[in-house]
Write a protein that holds these residues in place. Structure first.
Motif, PDB file in Angstrom:
ATOM      1  N   CYS A 214      28.878 -70.686  61.566  1.00 16.58           N
ATOM      2  CA  CYS A 214      28.534 -70.308  60.152  1.00 16.58           C
ATOM      3  C   CYS A 214      28.510 -71.337  59.445  1.00 16.58           C
ATOM      4  O   CYS A 214      29.345 -72.608  59.502  1.00 16.58           O
ATOM      5  N   MET A 215      27.818 -71.349  58.268  1.00 14.05           N
ATOM      6  CA  MET A 215      27.597 -72.476  57.369  1.00 14.05           C
ATOM      7  C   MET A 215      27.640 -71.959  55.935  1.00 14.05           C
ATOM      8  O   MET A 215      27.132 -70.877  55.613  1.00 14.05           O
ATOM      9  N   SER A 238      20.967 -66.880  63.981  1.00 12.78           N
ATOM     10  CA  SER A 238      22.008 -67.253  65.115  1.00 12.78           C
ATOM     11  C   SER A 238      23.196 -67.722  64.503  1.00 12.78           C
ATOM     12  O   SER A 238      24.195 -67.810  65.239  1.00 12.78           O
ATOM     13  N   ILE A 239      23.252 -68.168  63.219  1.00  9.16           N
ATOM     14  CA  ILE A 239      24.107 -68.980  62.473  1.00  9.16           C
ATOM     15  C   ILE A 239      24.352 -68.157  61.280  1.00  9.16           C
ATOM     16  O   ILE A 239      23.282 -67.949  60.347  1.00  9.16           O
ATOM     17  N   THR A 240      25.608 -67.603  61.001  1.00  9.71           N
ATOM     18  CA  THR A 240      25.969 -67.083  59.712  1.00  9.71           C
ATOM     19  C   THR A 240      25.735 -67.865  58.544  1.00  9.71           C
ATOM     20  O   THR A 240      26.274 -69.020  58.623  1.00  9.71           O
ATOM     21  N   VAL A 241      25.148 -67.551  57.423  1.00  5.59           N
ATOM     22  CA  VAL A 241      25.128 -68.469  56.411  1.00  5.59           C
ATOM     23  C   VAL A 241      25.409 -67.629  55.351  1.00  5.59           C
ATOM     24  O   VAL A 241      24.982 -66.589  54.891  1.00  5.59           O
ATOM     25  N   VAL A 242      26.625 -68.447  54.541  1.00  5.57           N
ATOM     26  CA  VAL A 242      27.208 -67.723  53.021  1.00  5.57           C
ATOM     27  C   VAL A 242      26.596 -68.554  51.863  1.00  5.57           C
ATOM     28  O   VAL A 242      26.580 -69.868  52.107  1.00  5.57           O
ATOM     29  N   ILE A 249      14.924 -69.239  47.485  1.00  7.30           N
ATOM     30  CA  ILE A 249      14.990 -69.451  49.054  1.00  7.30           C
ATOM     31  C   ILE A 249      16.150 -68.543  49.602  1.00  7.30           C
ATOM     32  O   ILE A 249      16.301 -68.035  50.312  1.00  7.30           O
ATOM     33  N   THR A 250      17.336 -68.745  48.694  1.00  8.50           N
ATOM     34  CA  THR A 250      18.452 -68.056  48.803  1.00  8.50           C
ATOM     35  C   THR A 250      18.494 -66.532  48.834  1.00  8.50           C
ATOM     36  O   THR A 250      18.771 -66.043  49.700  1.00  8.50           O
ATOM     37  N   LEU A 251      17.905 -66.191  47.736  1.00 14.63           N
ATOM     38  CA  LEU A 251      17.551 -64.707  47.386  1.00 14.63           C
ATOM     39  C   LEU A 251      16.530 -64.203  48.775  1.00 14.63           C
ATOM     40  O   LEU A 251      16.759 -62.930  49.016  1.00 14.63           O
ATOM     41  N   GLY A 252      15.489 -65.064  49.151  1.00 15.53           N
ATOM     42  CA  GLY A 252      14.753 -64.600  49.923  1.00 15.53           C
ATOM     43  C   GLY A 252      15.561 -64.556  51.406  1.00 15.53           C
ATOM     44  O   GLY A 252      15.153 -63.436  52.176  1.00 15.53           O
ATOM     45  N   GLY A 253      16.331 -65.405  51.758  1.00 12.80           N
ATOM     46  CA  GLY A 253      17.237 -65.381  52.958  1.00 12.80           C
ATOM     47  C   GLY A 253      18.072 -64.211  52.956  1.00 12.80           C
ATOM     48  O   GLY A 253      18.191 -63.449  53.823  1.00 12.80           O
ATOM     49  N   VAL A 259      20.492 -64.939  55.530  1.00 13.65           N
ATOM     50  CA  VAL A 259      21.535 -65.207  54.662  1.00 13.65           C
ATOM     51  C   VAL A 259      22.598 -64.119  54.363  1.00 13.65           C
ATOM     52  O   VAL A 259      21.926 -62.864  53.828  1.00 13.65           O
ATOM     53  N   ALA A 260      23.883 -64.059  54.893  1.00  7.97           N
ATOM     54  CA  ALA A 260      24.589 -62.883  54.705  1.00  7.97           C
ATOM     55  C   ALA A 260      24.639 -62.281  53.392  1.00  7.97           C
ATOM     56  O   ALA A 260      24.566 -61.113  53.004  1.00  7.97           O
ATOM     57  N   ALA A 261      24.793 -63.085  52.434  1.00  8.13           N
ATOM     58  CA  ALA A 261      24.993 -62.913  51.119  1.00  8.13           C
ATOM     59  C   ALA A 261      25.470 -63.763  50.400  1.00  8.13           C
ATOM     60  O   ALA A 261      25.384 -65.250  50.946  1.00  8.13           O
TER      61      ALA A 261
END
Length: 320
Positions: A214-215, A238-242, A249-253, A259-261
């Motif tokens: 997780c990152m 493959s890695i959870t992103v918070v 870019i964040t909203l797109g993810g 990007v989990a949320a």
């Protein structure tokens, strides 16, 4: 001799130009209020829109948003000193490092009305803080992680200014929120608001810490740099992103599920409400200042189903 004459002419022209600028400045006798950020970031575009909206409702004031040339205590202090020298009546600042800036901030507070935002400096003589509860925001990040990783995991955090209160409080809030679970925030790495370094920190972590699942991007640009590094390494998904904040870019993810949320703040409201609060304060109306000096603008979690409505609201606030 010709060189002397030429140099004298240049000096005279410069003097006249300076006098002209001074005359223009004096002709506009409206008091100026300034919103000073902690470094260059797209995060502050919403604050620019908030200042613009407040300007439309405060015609008797000049409102400005100022970026320091670099995210450093000394450069930010010099910017505020220059603003005070120019006669600015009120400053709202996101201090680069409040803990080491007490004397400098108190100097500004002795010369003009000082308010803080984003990262508070409660040990100073600032009038009030308007912004997020960074502890609560960190706890919301923990909620995202717990929902995304019910079986536990190891998280690595990334942030701009490790010494800033907003960073420390978000980190502590997340740790508090994860207490008693199988998820651990094992480390947080700073980049001093250097975009290239922010991405490299993630790239280095992918090599040095292969057990991280997780990152967490604690500043607005950290999540986009995490996204880019994971994409380039073929590890998106493959890695959870918070995430924190609302970089496109964040909203797109978030929308695509990589990007989990993300935990979003409201810099538009900080600036809009802050400018109006300062103007009222300078007119002698202190009714908007609570006894504890804290005006908290709530943060909220934006998940996949919330992105479109949130993005539309952002667009409307910016006037587009």
């Amino acid at each position: 001799m010709k060189s002397l004459i030429r140099n004298a002419s240049v000096a005279a022209a410069a003097l006249l130009l300076g006098l002209s600028a001074t005359a223009i400045a004096r002709a506009d006798d409206k008091p100026t209020l300034a919103f000073v950020v902690n470094g260059a970031s797209d995060f502050w575009k919403a604050a620019e829109a908030g200042v613009k909206k407040a300007q439309g409702e405060l015609p008797d004031y000049n409102l400005e948003l100022k970026y320091p040339e670099q995210s450093s205590v000394a450069i930010q202090q010099r910017l505020m000193d220059d603003l005070v020298t120019a006669g600015v009546k009120g400053i709202m600042v996101s201090a680069v490092d409040p803990k080491t800036s007490t004397d400098g901030l108190n100097k500004i507070a002795s010369e003009t009305a000082l308010f803080t935002t984003d990262s508070d400096a409660p040990q100073t003589k600032r009038v009030a803080y308007i912004g997020s509860s960074n502890v609560d925001a960190g706890k919301q990040a923990a909620e995202i992680a717990k929902k995304a990783m019910p079986n536990g995991g190891k998280c690595l955090g990334f942030v701009g200014l490790l010494g800033a209160d907003n960073a420390k409080e978000r980190i502590q809030g997340m740790k508090d929120g994860l207490a008693g679970t199988k998820i651990e925030l094992v480390d947080v790495r700073g980049d001093d608001i250097d975009q290239a370094r922010a991405k490299k920190n993630v790239e280095d972590a992918l090599v040095a810490s292969p057990d991280v699942t997780c990152m967490v991007g604690f500043y607005s640009y950290n999540t986009p740099r995490i996204y880019e590094a994971l994409r380039d390494a073929g590890k998106l998904g493959s890695i959870t992103v918070v995430g924190f904040d609302d970089d496109p870019i964040t909203l797109g993810g978030v929308k695509e599920g990589t990007v989990a949320a993300t935990v979003v703040q409201q810099p538009f409201e900080w600036a809009y409400q802050g400018m109006k609060l300062m103007a009222a304060y300078l007119k002698g109306d202190k009714s908007g200042i609570p006894a504890n000096g804290l005006i908290i603008i709530p943060t909220k979690i934006i998940g996949k189903d919330d992105v479109d409505a949130y993005a539309a609201n952002l667009k409307a606030m910016s006037g587009n």
